[in-house]
Scaffold this active site. Structure first.
Site, PDB file in Angstrom:
ATOM      1  N   LYS A   1      22.632  -1.818-149.228  1.00 51.78           N
ATOM      2  CA  LYS A   1      23.094  -3.181-149.501  1.00 51.78           C
ATOM      3  C   LYS A   1      22.284  -3.791-150.645  1.00 51.78           C
ATOM      4  O   LYS A   1      22.817  -4.444-151.528  1.00 51.78           O
ATOM      5  CB  LYS A   1      22.953  -4.067-148.257  1.00 51.78           C
ATOM      6  CG  LYS A   1      24.029  -3.801-147.223  1.00 51.78           C
ATOM      7  CD  LYS A   1      23.892  -4.757-146.057  1.00 51.78           C
ATOM      8  CE  LYS A   1      24.812  -4.397-144.915  1.00 51.78           C
ATOM      9  NZ  LYS A   1      26.227  -4.623-145.173  1.00 51.78           N
TER      10      LYS A   1
ATOM     11  N   LYS B   1      32.354   6.106-146.209  1.00 51.15           N
ATOM     12  CA  LYS B   1      32.597   6.038-144.761  1.00 51.15           C
ATOM     13  C   LYS B   1      33.732   5.059-144.454  1.00 51.15           C
ATOM     14  O   LYS B   1      33.824   4.016-145.103  1.00 51.15           O
ATOM     15  CB  LYS B   1      31.289   5.522-144.134  1.00 51.15           C
ATOM     16  CG  LYS B   1      31.146   5.699-142.672  1.00 51.15           C
ATOM     17  CD  LYS B   1      29.843   5.068-142.212  1.00 51.15           C
ATOM     18  CE  LYS B   1      29.841   3.565-142.387  1.00 51.15           C
ATOM     19  NZ  LYS B   1      28.825   2.816-141.708  1.00 51.15           N
TER      20      LYS B   1
ATOM     21  N   LYS C   1      34.681  -1.227-141.402  1.00 47.57           N
ATOM     22  CA  LYS C   1      35.394  -2.502-141.303  1.00 47.57           C
ATOM     23  C   LYS C   1      35.056  -3.408-142.482  1.00 47.57           C
ATOM     24  O   LYS C   1      35.767  -4.367-142.751  1.00 47.57           O
ATOM     25  CB  LYS C   1      35.107  -3.192-139.967  1.00 47.57           C
ATOM     26  CG  LYS C   1      33.695  -3.097-139.464  1.00 47.57           C
ATOM     27  CD  LYS C   1      33.621  -3.255-137.947  1.00 47.57           C
ATOM     28  CE  LYS C   1      32.331  -2.681-137.406  1.00 47.57           C
ATOM     29  NZ  LYS C   1      32.313  -2.478-135.996  1.00 47.57           N
TER      30      LYS C   1
HETATM   31  P1  TYM Z   1      28.848  -0.157-135.623  1.00 48.11           P
HETATM   32  O1  TYM Z   1      29.466  -1.312-134.951  1.00 48.11           O
HETATM   33  O2  TYM Z   1      28.795  -0.174-137.126  1.00 48.11           O
HETATM   34  O3  TYM Z   1      29.601   1.155-135.183  1.00 48.11           O
HETATM   35  C1  TYM Z   1      29.819   1.428-133.802  1.00 48.11           C
HETATM   36  C2  TYM Z   1      29.711   2.917-133.540  1.00 48.11           C
HETATM   37  O4  TYM Z   1      30.725   3.587-134.294  1.00 48.11           O
HETATM   38  C3  TYM Z   1      30.142   4.565-135.139  1.00 48.11           C
HETATM   39  N1  TYM Z   1      30.905   4.559-136.408  1.00 48.11           N
HETATM   40  C4  TYM Z   1      31.465   5.649-136.930  1.00 48.11           C
HETATM   41  N2  TYM Z   1      31.508   6.921-136.500  1.00 48.11           N
HETATM   42  C5  TYM Z   1      32.191   7.803-137.267  1.00 48.11           C
HETATM   43  N3  TYM Z   1      32.789   7.476-138.456  1.00 48.11           N
HETATM   44  C6  TYM Z   1      32.751   6.207-138.912  1.00 48.11           C
HETATM   45  N4  TYM Z   1      33.359   5.886-140.054  1.00 48.11           N
HETATM   46  C7  TYM Z   1      32.074   5.223-138.135  1.00 48.11           C
HETATM   47  N5  TYM Z   1      31.862   3.892-138.290  1.00 48.11           N
HETATM   48  C8  TYM Z   1      31.145   3.514-137.210  1.00 48.11           C
HETATM   49  C9  TYM Z   1      28.710   4.102-135.366  1.00 48.11           C
HETATM   50  O5  TYM Z   1      27.869   5.167-135.735  1.00 48.11           O
HETATM   51  C10 TYM Z   1      28.370   3.509-134.011  1.00 48.11           C
HETATM   52  O6  TYM Z   1      27.975   4.516-133.115  1.00 48.11           O
HETATM   53  N6  TYM Z   1      24.004  -0.958-134.958  1.00 48.11           N
HETATM   54  C11 TYM Z   1      25.185  -0.444-134.350  1.00 48.11           C
HETATM   55  C12 TYM Z   1      25.512  -1.129-133.034  1.00 48.11           C
HETATM   56  C13 TYM Z   1      24.359  -1.130-132.100  1.00 48.11           C
HETATM   57  C14 TYM Z   1      23.917  -0.062-131.298  1.00 48.11           C
HETATM   58  C15 TYM Z   1      22.783  -0.564-130.589  1.00 48.11           C
HETATM   59  C16 TYM Z   1      24.350   1.248-131.120  1.00 48.11           C
HETATM   60  C17 TYM Z   1      23.562  -2.193-131.857  1.00 48.11           C
HETATM   61  N7  TYM Z   1      22.588  -1.874-130.948  1.00 48.11           N
HETATM   62  C18 TYM Z   1      22.085   0.225-129.685  1.00 48.11           C
HETATM   63  C19 TYM Z   1      23.642   2.043-130.217  1.00 48.11           C
HETATM   64  C20 TYM Z   1      22.527   1.534-129.504  1.00 48.11           C
HETATM   65  C21 TYM Z   1      26.345  -0.633-135.301  1.00 48.11           C
HETATM   66  O7  TYM Z   1      26.292  -1.442-136.180  1.00 48.11           O
HETATM   67  O8  TYM Z   1      27.410   0.136-135.022  1.00 48.11           O
END
Ligand code: TYM
Length: 328
Positions: A111, A193, A196
């Site tokens: 970022k 990737k 959203k």
């Molecule tokens: P987030 O909301 O960006 O994504 C949620 C989960 O989806 C996976 N993911 C993907 N996997 C494959 N291909 C993609 N294009 C893709 N986009 C997203 C992410 O790897 C994730 O597993 N920080 C985290 C949320 C979080 C979290 C936690 C996760 C907060 N606290 C504690 C595990 C444990 C996040 O922003 O995920």
């Protein structure tokens, strides 16, 4: 029974990446593990969200968890902000994480490198909150997509350091990353990737997208002129991505897919992928509407918060005693 914890940020709608990289696995694992799955609403306000939109996204996220197969009887489903211990342990984790460690986190570095304006302190320190999210529950495993691996590794480092300083307190968790589907790429730029925050709607399939739109996005996915369905992510990233998607849904190996489409065109392969994706999304979307109409979401969140709070509170109390900030 071993325990798992994970969460998804409800920034916008859930998409095929978060489904194949995370949510689908939560559903598979819930029979074998003690599962804690939350909606990471404190994480999503690291970037400004319109309050009304955010509220709708939170409800949709919970409804989709259930529509995709998470069972509130087996999995504790809750809203991160309902368990106040997350924010408090998040602060304590922040005080146990070095600037050098936060500076190395690629999501933040990307970022900054892109020159994004208005980056908040929350974006920078978010990995500390994520450490708290995991460590509060003594989780053995954290099922995530590939992009979150670095954050879980930081969490491990912080947990080990804390245990060394203050005595055994936290279970050191392991990231659990699926072999297929852990990094779903954008359909119209398969070097990026699926996300959203992608400005281009064509690259991302949302779980609640109209199915005609889903089919159109897949049929117009960027490919190449090699004209052979084979797994070569360097030279054929678009086809490799569609193979990942197909394989994540059907468990077919890449070799099986190559054999199946031998001598056939990309049009046939894309149609196959579109059929698989639309069939599954159709079921999810119909369940989603039933769940929203049923009014069950509040009860699920209330029960989830009670169960999660009991565990989180005991862990936070232990931590506060150990670091010496309590009088009793
Ligand atoms: P987030 O909301 O960006 O994504 C949620 C989960 O989806 C996976 N993911 C993907 N996997 C494959 N291909 C993609 N294009 C893709 N986009 C997203 C992410 O790897 C994730 O597993 N920080 C985290 C949320 C979080 C979290 C936690 C996760 C907060 N606290 C504690 C595990 C444990 C996040 O922003 O995920």
């Amino acid at each position: 029974m071993k325990r798992m914890v994970s969460g998804i940020k409800p920034t916008g709608q859930l998409h095929l990446g978060s489904y194949l990289g995370a949510l689908k696995h939560f559903v598979e694992y819930q029979n074998e593990y003690d599962m804690y799955i939350f909606v990471a609403n404190l994480h999503c306000i690291t970037v400004y969200q319109k309050p009304e939109e955010l509220k709708k996204n939170l409800i949709d996220c919970i409804a989709l968890y259930i529509a995709c197969g998470l069972d509130p009887k087996r999995t504790t489903i809750f809203l991160q902000s309902d368990v106040k211990e997350h924010a408090q342990l998040g602060w304590i984790m922040n005080c146990n994480t070095y600037l050098g460690e936060l500076n190395r986190m690629t999501q933040f570095k990307d970022k900054q490198a892109k020159g994004e304006q208005g980056l908040t302190g929350g974006i920078y320190t978010y990995p500390s909150l994520m450490s708290a999210d995991i460590l509060l529950y003594d989780a053995d495993y954290v099922p995530v997509g590939d992009d979150q691996k670095q954050h879980v590794e930081l969490c491990r480092d912080v947990a080990m350091r804390f245990n060394n300083r203050y005595g055994d307190t936290f279970i050191v968790p392991e990231p659990l990353i699926a072999k297929v589907g852990a990094r779903i790429m954008s359909l119209n730029d398969p070097t990026k990737k699926m996300s959203k925050s992608d400005n281009n709607d064509k690259g991302c399939i949302y779980l609640l997208d109209d199915l005609k739109k889903v089919r159109k996005k897949i049929m117009s996915a960027k490919t190449d002129d090699v004209a052979k369905v084979q797994y070569d992510p360097i030279n054929q990233p678009g086809i490799a991505n569609l193979m990942q998607i197909a394989s994540a849904f059907t468990n077919e190996s890449f070799d099986e897919l190559t054999a199946k489409f031998d001598g056939k065109g990309y049009g046939d392969f894309k149609k196959y992928v579109a059929d698989i994706v639309c069939a599954e999304l159709e079921v999810i979307q119909s369940r989603y509407h039933d769940i929203v109409d049923s009014g069950m979401i509040n009860t699920i969140l209330e029960n989830g918060a009670i169960k999660a709070t009991a565990i989180a509170k005991a862990k936070l109390d232990e931590v506060q005693r150990k670091i010496g900030i309590e009088v009793k």
